[in-house]
Design an enzyme around this catalytic site. Structure first.
Site, PDB file in Angstrom:
ATOM      1  N   CYS A   2     -58.842  94.196 -31.307  1.00 15.10           N
ATOM      2  CA  CYS A   2     -58.492  93.162 -30.329  1.00 15.10           C
ATOM      3  C   CYS A   2     -58.830  91.772 -30.881  1.00 15.10           C
ATOM      4  O   CYS A   2     -59.852  91.582 -31.529  1.00 15.10           O
ATOM      5  CB  CYS A   2     -59.206  93.307 -28.993  1.00 15.10           C
ATOM      6  SG  CYS A   2     -58.864  94.851 -28.168  1.00 15.10           S
ATOM      7  N   ARG A  27     -55.377  92.299 -35.710  1.00 13.71           N
ATOM      8  CA  ARG A  27     -56.504  93.011 -35.094  1.00 13.71           C
ATOM      9  C   ARG A  27     -56.056  94.019 -34.039  1.00 13.71           C
ATOM     10  O   ARG A  27     -56.864  94.813 -33.549  1.00 13.71           O
ATOM     11  CB  ARG A  27     -57.466  92.012 -34.446  1.00 13.71           C
ATOM     12  CG  ARG A  27     -58.047  91.014 -35.415  1.00 13.71           C
ATOM     13  CD  ARG A  27     -58.917  90.029 -34.690  1.00 13.71           C
ATOM     14  NE  ARG A  27     -60.123  90.637 -34.184  1.00 13.71           N
ATOM     15  CZ  ARG A  27     -61.268  90.743 -34.844  1.00 13.71           C
ATOM     16  NH1 ARG A  27     -61.357  90.244 -36.046  1.00 13.71           N
ATOM     17  NH2 ARG A  27     -62.305  91.315 -34.293  1.00 13.71           N
ATOM     18  N   TRP A  73     -55.859  96.166 -29.078  1.00 16.17           N
ATOM     19  CA  TRP A  73     -55.772  97.486 -29.680  1.00 16.17           C
ATOM     20  C   TRP A  73     -56.422  98.413 -28.665  1.00 16.17           C
ATOM     21  O   TRP A  73     -57.618  98.316 -28.394  1.00 16.17           O
ATOM     22  CB  TRP A  73     -56.516  97.524 -31.011  1.00 16.17           C
ATOM     23  CG  TRP A  73     -56.317  98.809 -31.759  1.00 16.17           C
ATOM     24  CD1 TRP A  73     -55.267  99.142 -32.552  1.00 16.17           C
ATOM     25  CD2 TRP A  73     -57.209  99.932 -31.783  1.00 16.17           C
ATOM     26  NE1 TRP A  73     -55.439 100.406 -33.060  1.00 16.17           N
ATOM     27  CE2 TRP A  73     -56.617 100.908 -32.610  1.00 16.17           C
ATOM     28  CE3 TRP A  73     -58.433 100.221 -31.194  1.00 16.17           C
ATOM     29  CZ2 TRP A  73     -57.214 102.143 -32.860  1.00 16.17           C
ATOM     30  CZ3 TRP A  73     -59.025 101.447 -31.438  1.00 16.17           C
ATOM     31  CH2 TRP A  73     -58.415 102.391 -32.264  1.00 16.17           C
ATOM     32  N   ASN A  99     -63.152  92.009 -26.429  1.00 18.99           N
ATOM     33  CA  ASN A  99     -63.000  92.841 -27.614  1.00 18.99           C
ATOM     34  C   ASN A  99     -64.250  93.705 -27.696  1.00 18.99           C
ATOM     35  O   ASN A  99     -65.349  93.169 -27.737  1.00 18.99           O
ATOM     36  CB  ASN A  99     -62.874  91.927 -28.843  1.00 18.99           C
ATOM     37  CG  ASN A  99     -62.982  92.685 -30.157  1.00 18.99           C
ATOM     38  OD1 ASN A  99     -62.645  93.856 -30.226  1.00 18.99           O
ATOM     39  ND2 ASN A  99     -63.459  92.007 -31.192  1.00 18.99           N
ATOM     40  N   GLY A 100     -64.081  95.027 -27.675  1.00 22.02           N
ATOM     41  CA  GLY A 100     -65.247  95.915 -27.733  1.00 22.02           C
ATOM     42  C   GLY A 100     -65.134  97.007 -26.691  1.00 22.02           C
ATOM     43  O   GLY A 100     -64.050  97.269 -26.164  1.00 22.02           O
ATOM     44  N   GLU A 484     -56.945 106.388 -52.883  1.00 27.01           N
ATOM     45  CA  GLU A 484     -56.524 105.094 -52.337  1.00 27.01           C
ATOM     46  C   GLU A 484     -54.993 105.004 -52.288  1.00 27.01           C
ATOM     47  O   GLU A 484     -54.424 104.520 -51.314  1.00 27.01           O
ATOM     48  CB  GLU A 484     -57.143 103.966 -53.182  1.00 27.01           C
ATOM     49  CG  GLU A 484     -56.757 102.559 -52.807  1.00 27.01           C
ATOM     50  CD  GLU A 484     -57.087 102.164 -51.371  1.00 27.01           C
ATOM     51  OE1 GLU A 484     -57.737 102.920 -50.638  1.00 27.01           O
ATOM     52  OE2 GLU A 484     -56.638 101.077 -50.962  1.00 27.01           O
ATOM     53  N   LYS A 488     -52.811 104.485 -48.841  1.00 28.14           N
ATOM     54  CA  LYS A 488     -51.854 103.378 -48.680  1.00 28.14           C
ATOM     55  C   LYS A 488     -50.508 103.909 -48.216  1.00 28.14           C
ATOM     56  O   LYS A 488     -49.874 103.346 -47.335  1.00 28.14           O
ATOM     57  CB  LYS A 488     -51.642 102.603 -49.994  1.00 28.14           C
ATOM     58  CG  LYS A 488     -52.752 101.716 -50.477  1.00 28.14           C
ATOM     59  CD  LYS A 488     -53.015 100.495 -49.647  1.00 28.14           C
ATOM     60  CE  LYS A 488     -54.003 100.795 -48.562  1.00 28.14           C
ATOM     61  NZ  LYS A 488     -55.395 100.529 -48.815  1.00 28.14           N
ATOM     62  N   GLU A 491     -50.653 105.281 -44.472  1.00 32.41           N
ATOM     63  CA  GLU A 491     -50.872 104.342 -43.368  1.00 32.41           C
ATOM     64  C   GLU A 491     -49.698 103.401 -43.118  1.00 32.41           C
ATOM     65  O   GLU A 491     -49.488 102.977 -41.994  1.00 32.41           O
ATOM     66  CB  GLU A 491     -52.185 103.574 -43.517  1.00 32.41           C
ATOM     67  CG  GLU A 491     -52.243 102.555 -44.603  1.00 32.41           C
ATOM     68  CD  GLU A 491     -53.582 101.815 -44.610  1.00 32.41           C
ATOM     69  OE1 GLU A 491     -54.168 101.575 -43.553  1.00 32.41           O
ATOM     70  OE2 GLU A 491     -54.037 101.452 -45.717  1.00 32.41           O
ATOM     71  N   HIS A 507     -57.196 125.096 -57.041  1.00 34.46           N
ATOM     72  CA  HIS A 507     -57.986 125.836 -56.045  1.00 34.46           C
ATOM     73  C   HIS A 507     -57.333 125.783 -54.668  1.00 34.46           C
ATOM     74  O   HIS A 507     -57.984 126.012 -53.662  1.00 34.46           O
ATOM     75  CB  HIS A 507     -59.414 125.281 -55.996  1.00 34.46           C
ATOM     76  CG  HIS A 507     -60.126 125.400 -57.305  1.00 34.46           C
ATOM     77  ND1 HIS A 507     -60.565 126.606 -57.811  1.00 34.46           N
ATOM     78  CD2 HIS A 507     -60.423 124.479 -58.256  1.00 34.46           C
ATOM     79  CE1 HIS A 507     -61.124 126.412 -58.994  1.00 34.46           C
ATOM     80  NE2 HIS A 507     -61.044 125.125 -59.288  1.00 34.46           N
ATOM     81  N   LYS A 606     -56.647  96.061 -38.041  1.00 35.24           N
ATOM     82  CA  LYS A 606     -57.295  95.634 -39.277  1.00 35.24           C
ATOM     83  C   LYS A 606     -58.797  95.924 -39.275  1.00 35.24           C
ATOM     84  O   LYS A 606     -59.334  96.434 -40.241  1.00 35.24           O
ATOM     85  CB  LYS A 606     -57.040  94.140 -39.491  1.00 35.24           C
ATOM     86  CG  LYS A 606     -57.607  93.586 -40.780  1.00 35.24           C
ATOM     87  CD  LYS A 606     -56.832  94.088 -41.968  1.00 35.24           C
ATOM     88  CE  LYS A 606     -57.410  93.595 -43.282  1.00 35.24           C
ATOM     89  NZ  LYS A 606     -56.947  94.454 -44.385  1.00 35.24           N
TER      90      LYS A 606
HETATM   91  O1  M6R Z   1     -63.092  96.204 -42.831  1.00 41.63           O
HETATM   92  P1  M6R Z   1     -63.487  97.483 -43.489  1.00 41.63           P
HETATM   93  O2  M6R Z   1     -63.369  97.431 -44.956  1.00 41.63           O
HETATM   94  O3  M6R Z   1     -64.834  97.990 -43.060  1.00 41.63           O
HETATM   95  O4  M6R Z   1     -62.419  98.543 -42.973  1.00 41.63           O
HETATM   96  C1  M6R Z   1     -62.524  99.890 -43.305  1.00 41.63           C
HETATM   97  C2  M6R Z   1     -61.235 100.605 -43.015  1.00 41.63           C
HETATM   98  O5  M6R Z   1     -60.924 100.528 -41.660  1.00 41.63           O
HETATM   99  C3  M6R Z   1     -60.074 100.042 -43.839  1.00 41.63           C
HETATM  100  O6  M6R Z   1     -60.337 100.068 -45.200  1.00 41.63           O
HETATM  101  C4  M6R Z   1     -58.791 100.854 -43.565  1.00 41.63           C
HETATM  102  O7  M6R Z   1     -58.915 102.142 -44.059  1.00 41.63           O
HETATM  103  C5  M6R Z   1     -57.586 100.131 -44.171  1.00 41.63           C
HETATM  104  N1  M6R Z   1     -56.524 100.086 -43.229  1.00 41.63           N
HETATM  105  C6  M6R Z   1     -57.091 100.785 -45.396  1.00 41.63           C
HETATM  106  O8  M6R Z   1     -55.990 100.132 -45.929  1.00 41.63           O
END
Ligand code: M6R
Length: 611
Positions: A2, A27, A73, A99-100, A484, A488, A491, A507, A606
């Site tokens: 949020c 956010r 969010w 937010n929270g 990673e 990517k 997501e 395995h 984010k």
């Molecule tokens: O702000 P942070 O690095 O703590 O966030 C951690 C994850 O939420 C963040 O890396 C998330 O996995 C990304 N969307 C990956 O691209």
């Protein structure tokens, strides 16, 4: 999670709020809303994006020099118009954005319900604004005092902003566990989740500490704790500029941020080492020299991409500094009663510096006596504040939800730290450091060169875009890169992808391989190159289709793979900085070609400030 923005001053609030919400949309983008005071209190809110809210307000009265906006969010209550913020009190005079999560909202809701309150949404937030008004009516106090008293009854995390039709010269904010920054302009004030909605108007800001509230009353800012102790706000001048938070000609923030990596890696390292002398200039290393020399173990905590950077960190610290390392998902660590002690160093990695699980992991480790080193990108965020020591990655604002330049900046600093620790513990000579630093110094140029693979990657994306599953394989430093790459892709393109250690494939996951399965292998020249080649053969034997990331000039893998992407040669421990780049580009172009919203993928936000 949020985004919140608020304004009080001499300008029309609405354009400031809308622009601010667009900048905060990373956010959360389940719904957006604004509240404006101009004699009456006008609220407009809509499920969907900020653009939907703008359509909703077209032709309506959006005037007012006091107002606030929210982009959501969803946590409590599905994304719909009713659950969108702002929410109103029972009388409809007081409005809140939040937010929270208010954890005890159900109990509070029941108590207020017994006193005749009626609720229009399923949110925890609405309960809080009802409570604030209830306190004010029962005590007859000023609104800011009612907010303060109500917050004493609340369990949970919040950044809130409150305005009231009956107090048109007041803007009230408070924070606990979620960020809130106050911008101080010339006869005007701003509040926001981060500085991006503010910097166009003023660079003077103060970040509220946990348990603090700020209120602007008749043009004056007061900051106090919710225990009623008045504070002197620390006002800082931000260096951030507007270009850093705009797309600068790129179609998406993610693409811009991928291309910024030569610079962001350079910025993350700038002034922190000297390749000629092999010396460091990191304050935290100096301060904690004794601790580093004697520490027993490093525990790295983080989530998502930051966790992947942590995994690279494990390989670096164990190989270079010879310190035992454990890498933990912060969300697991915080609930599993881990064995942690005074001789442990916990490195908490987070782009946003606000991730709730990582913050909770820090608190737990602190309770157990560990020293905390925060590695974060957002200056002034909660994790650096909660840490004993740390370093900022200086990658600049990362706005695309998929983390790219933050990852390479985190890895750059971890590399530097690994060598710093190694020297302090007698595991690296000055010459080792000079060699490593020279190589590190060449990284921005090598990343620039790697970006030249973009056209080729774009073509490969056309091939991958119709896949249902993609397997990413790597060994050694290539393994976190594979993880990673897979994250990517899933997501932002919603294609199922798995990152796996290449040798583990036999395995289990090898059963998945057939002629329809694209397999992306990190096969750069390194100490286990031949082993990776054997793994490639295993995939080939099962008719899997291979894209290999190889060191330039490699002929061996070229003969086996269906496609190769060449990257510049570098030391093994620096491979993640190079090999990740084509995988970021690949997921970007696959997502674009599938028509996905790259910067705002579904269901994500984010910074994840709820657990
Ligand atoms: O702000 P942070 O690095 O703590 O966030 C951690 C994850 O939420 C963040 O890396 C998330 O996995 C990304 N969307 C990956 O691209």
């Amino acid at each position: 999670m949020c985004g919140i923005v608020a304004y009080i001053g001499h300008r029309e609030a609405y354009p400031i709020l809308i622009k601010g919400l667009s900048r905060l949309e990373y956010r959360g983008y389940d719904s957006a809303g604004v509240a404006l005071i101009n004699g009456s209190l006008n609220i407009y809110k809509k499920k969907g994006k900020v653009a939907d809210l703008e359509n909703e307000t077209a032709g309506k009265n959006v005037s007012g020099k006091l107002g606030m906006g929210h982009t959501r969010w969803a946590t409590h209550g599905e994304p719909n118009d009713a659950n969108s913020h702002p929410h109103l009190s029972q009388s409809g005079d007081v409005a809140i954005i939040h937010n929270g999560i208010i954890e005890n909202y159900a109990t509070l809701k029941e108590e207020l319900g017994n006193r005749g309150h009626e609720f229009k949404s399923d949110t925890d937030t609405e309960v809080l604004v009802h409570l604030i008004e209830d306190v004010q009516q029962n005590t007859g106090c000023e609104l800011e005092e009612a907010v303060r008293l109500a917050l004493h009854e609340v369990v949970g995390a919040y950044a809130i902003v409150i305005i009231s039709k009956n107090d048109p010269a007041k803007l009230i904010g408070a924070r606990k566990g979620s960020p809130l920054v106050v911008g101080i302009g010339d006869g005007e004030y701003f509040m926001a989740s981060d500085a991006s909605p503010i910097i166009e108007y003023t660079k003077n800001v103060t970040y509220l500490n946990d348990g603090e509230m700020a209120f602007i009353k008749n043009g004056e800012l007061t900051v106090k704790t919710i225990d009623n102790v008045v504070q002197t706000p620390y006002i800082q001048t931000l260096e951030m500029n507007l270009e850093a938070i705009e797309k600068g000609g790129y179609e998406h923030f993610m693409l811009k941020e991928i291309h910024e990596q030569p610079k962001s890696i350079y910025d993350s390292l700038r002034g922190r080492f000297n390749p000629q002398t092999g010396s460091f200039a990191m304050r935290s290393l100096k301060e904690y020299e004794g601790k580093i020399k004697n520490l027993n173990r490093i525990i790295i905590v983080g989530c998502g991409t930051s966790w992947h950077a942590g995994l690279v960190g494990e390989y670096l610290f164990e190989e270079i500094s010879r310190i035992p390392v454990e890498v933990e998902y912060a969300s697991e660590f915080r609930y599993r009663n881990p064995v942690v002690g005074e001789d442990d160093l916990v490195i908490a990695i987070s782009q946003s510096g606000e991730t709730a699980d990582t913050l909770a992991a820090i608190e737990l480790a602190k309770e157990k006596g560990a020293t905390i080193f925060g590695l974060c990108n957002v200056v002034g965020s909660s994790i650096p504040r909660a840490s004993h020591a740390g370093a900022y990655t200086h990658a600049g604002p990362e706005i695309g939800v998929a983390s790219t330049k933050a990852f390479t900046a985190q890895v750059s600093i971890l590399t530097l730290l690994a060598f710093g620790f190694a020297e302090l513990r007698g595991k690296a000579t000055k010459q080792d450091l000079r060699n490593a630093f020279a190589e590190l110094e060449s990284m921005p140029a090598k990343v620039e060169k790697t970006l030249q693979c973009e056209e080729k990657v774009k073509q490969l994306a056309e091939w991958i875009k119709d896949a249902n599953n993609v397997l990413y394989l790597g060994r050694g430093y290539g393994f976190p890169v594979a993880l990673e790459g897979a994250l990517k892709l899933k997501e932002i393109s919603y294609i199922h992808a798995e990152g796996y250690p290449a040798a583990e494939m036999k395995h289990g996951p090898i059963a998945l391989i057939d002629e329809n399965m694209p397999v992306i292998v990190v096969a750069t020249k390194n100490s286990i190159y031949e082993k990776v080649i054997s793994n490639i053969q295993e995939v080939k034997a099962r008719k899997g289709k291979i894209i290999a990331i190889v060191t330039e000039g490699d002929d061996k893998v070229k003969k086996m793979a269906d496609h190769v992407i060449e990257v510049p040669e570098t030391s093994e421990f620096l491979v993640p900085l190079i090999a990740t780049i084509p995988l970021q580009l690949l997921s970007y172009y696959v997502a674009v070609s599938r028509g996905c919203n790259v910067d705002q993928p579904r269901n994500l936000a984010k910074s994840v400030t709820v657990e």
